[in-house]
Design an enzyme around this catalytic site. Structure first.
Site, PDB file in Angstrom:
ATOM      1  N   GLY B  40      10.952 -54.852  52.288  1.00  0.00           N
ATOM      2  CA  GLY B  40       9.917 -53.847  52.496  1.00  0.00           C
ATOM      3  C   GLY B  40       8.592 -54.412  52.962  1.00  0.00           C
ATOM      4  N   CYS B 252      32.511 -28.946  64.908  1.00  0.00           N
ATOM      5  CA  CYS B 252      33.470 -29.560  63.994  1.00  0.00           C
ATOM      6  C   CYS B 252      33.487 -28.869  62.635  1.00  0.00           C
ATOM      7  CB  CYS B 252      33.179 -31.054  63.831  1.00  0.00           C
ATOM      8  SG  CYS B 252      31.721 -31.397  62.854  1.00  0.00           S
ATOM      9  N   CYS B 274      26.170 -30.910  64.912  1.00  0.00           N
ATOM     10  CA  CYS B 274      25.885 -32.203  64.292  1.00  0.00           C
ATOM     11  C   CYS B 274      24.946 -32.996  65.193  1.00  0.00           C
ATOM     12  CB  CYS B 274      27.163 -33.020  64.147  1.00  0.00           C
ATOM     13  SG  CYS B 274      28.282 -32.386  62.928  1.00  0.00           S
ATOM     14  N   CYS B 280      30.798 -36.120  64.877  1.00  0.00           N
ATOM     15  CA  CYS B 280      31.275 -34.795  65.274  1.00  0.00           C
ATOM     16  C   CYS B 280      32.568 -34.933  66.080  1.00  0.00           C
ATOM     17  CB  CYS B 280      30.194 -34.105  66.099  1.00  0.00           C
ATOM     18  SG  CYS B 280      30.428 -32.338  66.267  1.00  0.00           S
TER      19      CYS B 280
END
Lengths: 269, 292
Positions: B40, B252, B274, B280
């Site tokens: 981080g 889908c 999607c 998808c």
């Protein structure tokens, strides 16, 4: 037994909250401040008065940990009773102190507030920094403090820029007091406000100071403010403290020629 | 003799492997090692000019160039899709300059450079995600001074991050931040996970894949090593929650993936599909197989 005598033993047994020793920071000969020493007791209000350029603000930034001194020391007795030397402590300790046990009220509220976020967020910021993670509690504290500083609680979601100057200053005070500090520094908190707003703000400040038993260091060039708020005064001129003592004593019976000049130059309506 | 053939071969390709010179790649790898050791933490690096403008993924491309090996398989997605301009041109760039194999299938890829999505297909150990980051500094919204934000990171002074979330709740009644939702990495640094939807935030937590973030304009990189705790910031009484849809994908039928809203005619009718095209397509193919 006079009032002074009755006060004496209480002060002798009480330990100071804050102490400055031989504080010096010079930007040039007699520019800045030098050789300032004093003790501040819990609940005491110390006023620093003097002309422009006499080193009042320099002294305040030395005291509040914003600028390291050339010489001298500042120490503070925390809630746990331990003395902390401000400038030998780590930056992390200094910052923790500044956002928990201390407060700093700027002359211009725009410097002390976050102008881009709402009044409620301004008040809640210190609590969030201390780890409060409950929105309901933050909200309640915001509403409570807005009403304590006489701002309509309905304005909690308004941005500070929509507030008047006096309201911004009061919001800044609320933002500082929300963490229940023991020591607050104020740099001309009533400067730039019109006289009637000044009076209300002073009234509010006086009430809060007494109620919360705050120790305050207040810088001002307005002797009326000093008279109203301060227990003790320090008069500064050309980087040095020329006279120090009880407020009434200095204002009613100034000894140093400069203090005499200062007191006599106040306009009487 | 050997020398001349070697230089001849290099001239033929004109570019060094994966475009960047070896010294630059080493510099970026050093930065990456530091970033992985301190999850981080934003590591500055000497960003190079890339042959496309800032904001188009120069940071991600430099990281990809630095970690790419000859036998890697590269996938590039842009908002989840493999077939948008940004994805197509970056994929072709590396196919040309590094000669690596490319794929559109998440499971086959060893390096996935992404603009603002994490694939729906769960990532596996050994895969590396490379994120394109516009603004690496999560504190910038509240504190514009760079010096001050660095001090705040160093001292773990993150109270102001909640000021932003507080403002959201005060204004909208709920945490309305929907992308670039700040997270705490390994219980220490607060990190901007790049503008991925907050829907993808839970996928960062304890992920078996290595996550690398590169900001080209700001010349910073940071990382989340595999199996690192990544926690989204929230309030006790307003816990973190991801977006949900009442609709399913029009192709889908998935009800679990991140859906894009499409306006399909002038009357304003909507379809949801999607955002992850590969996910998808896999689902549609499987559905068709089952039908047959």
């Amino acid at each position: 037994m006079s009032a002074a005598e009755r006060l004496q033993p209480a002060l002798a047994t009480a330990e100071p909250l804050f102490s400055a020793r031989d504080l010096t920071r010079l930007y040039g000969p007699e520019k800045g401040c030098q050789g300032v020493s004093f003790d501040l007791y819990p609940g005491e209000v110390l006023g620093i008065v003097g002309e422009s350029g006499s080193g009042k603000s320099t002294l305040l930034s030395l005291l509040s940990g914003r600028c390291p001194p050339d010489r001298g020391a500042v120490s503070y007795r925390g809630r746990d009773g331990q003395w902390l030397d401000l400038y030998s402590a780590s930056e992390a300790e200094r910052r923790t102190l500044l956002r928990t046990e201390w407060g700093f009220v700027e002359q211009n509220p725009r410097d002390g507030l976050r102008m881009a976020v709402s009044a409620g967020a301004n008040i809640g910021e210190r609590l969030m920094a201390q780890g409060v993670r409950h929105y309901g509690e933050l909200r309640a504290a915001g509403l409570d403090w807005l009403s304590q500083v006489e701002i309509d609680p309905a304005r909690i979601d308004d941005l500070p820029r929509t507030f008047s100057g006096g309201m911004q200053q009061r919001l800044q005070i609320a933002r500082n007091l929300v963490s229940a500090p023991r020591l607050v520094f104020m740099d001309e908190p009533t400067g730039g406000l019109d006289v009637s707003v000044q009076a209300r703000l002073l009234d509010l400040l006086r009430g809060l100071v007494r109620e919360l038993d705050l120790a305050v260091v207040i810088v001002t060039h307005d002797l009326a403010v000093a008279r109203l708020l301060a227990d003790r005064l320090m008069v500064m001129r050309r980087s040095k403290v020329v006279e120090a003592g009880l407020t009434d004593q200095i204002l009613d019976d100034p000894q140093h020629p400069y203090s005499q000049l200062l007191v006599s130059s106040v306009l009487q309506p | 003799m050997n020398l001349s053939t070697a230089s001849g071969a290099r001239e033929a390709s004109a570019y060094n492997f994966a475009y960047l010179d070896e010294q630059t790649k080493r510099m970026i790898r050093r930065g990456l090692l530091k970033a992985i050791s301190i999850p981080g933490y934003q590591v500055p690096f000497g960003g190079r000019e890339m042959p496309l403008p800032y904001g188009w993924g120069t940071g991600g491309m430099q990281l990809t160039a630095a970690i790419l090996g000859a036998d890697d398989v590269l996938k590039v997605i842009d908002q989840g899709a493999d077939d948008t301009t940004n994805a197509v041109s970056i994929r072709r760039f590396f196919a040309r300059t590094a000669g690596v194999a490319t794929t559109e299938r998440t499971v086959e890829a060893s390096v996935i450079q992404t603009r603002h999505r994490i694939p729906e297909t769960p990532l596996s150990a050994g895969q590396i995600m490379v994120y394109q980051v516009p603004i690496p500094e999560p504190l910038r919204f509240i504190e514009p001074s760079e010096q001050e934000t660095r001090t705040m990171h160093a001292l773990e002074d993150y109270g102001v991050m909640h000021v932003k979330l507080y403002e959201d709740i005060a204004t909208f009644g709920h945490i309305a931040t929907a992308y670039a939702y700040p997270v705490t990495v390994d219980e220490r640094y607060v990190m901007d996970p790049s503008p991925i939807p907050k829907f993808d935030n839970p996928k960062l937590d304890m992920s078996p894949a290595l996550m690398l973030f590169g900001a080209g304009r700001e010349k910073r990189l940071y990382a989340v090593p595999p199996f690192t705790k990544v926690i989204s910031l929230d309030f006790e009484d307003h816990p973190f929650a991801v977006q949900q849809w009442e609709e399913c994908c029009a192709f889908c039928g998935s009800s679990e993936s991140f859906l894009d809203e499409l306006i399909v005619d002038d009357a304003g009718s909507k379809r949801y599909v999607c955002s992850d095209t590969d996910y998808c397509r896999q689902r549609t193919e499987r559905l068709e197989e089952n039908l047959q």
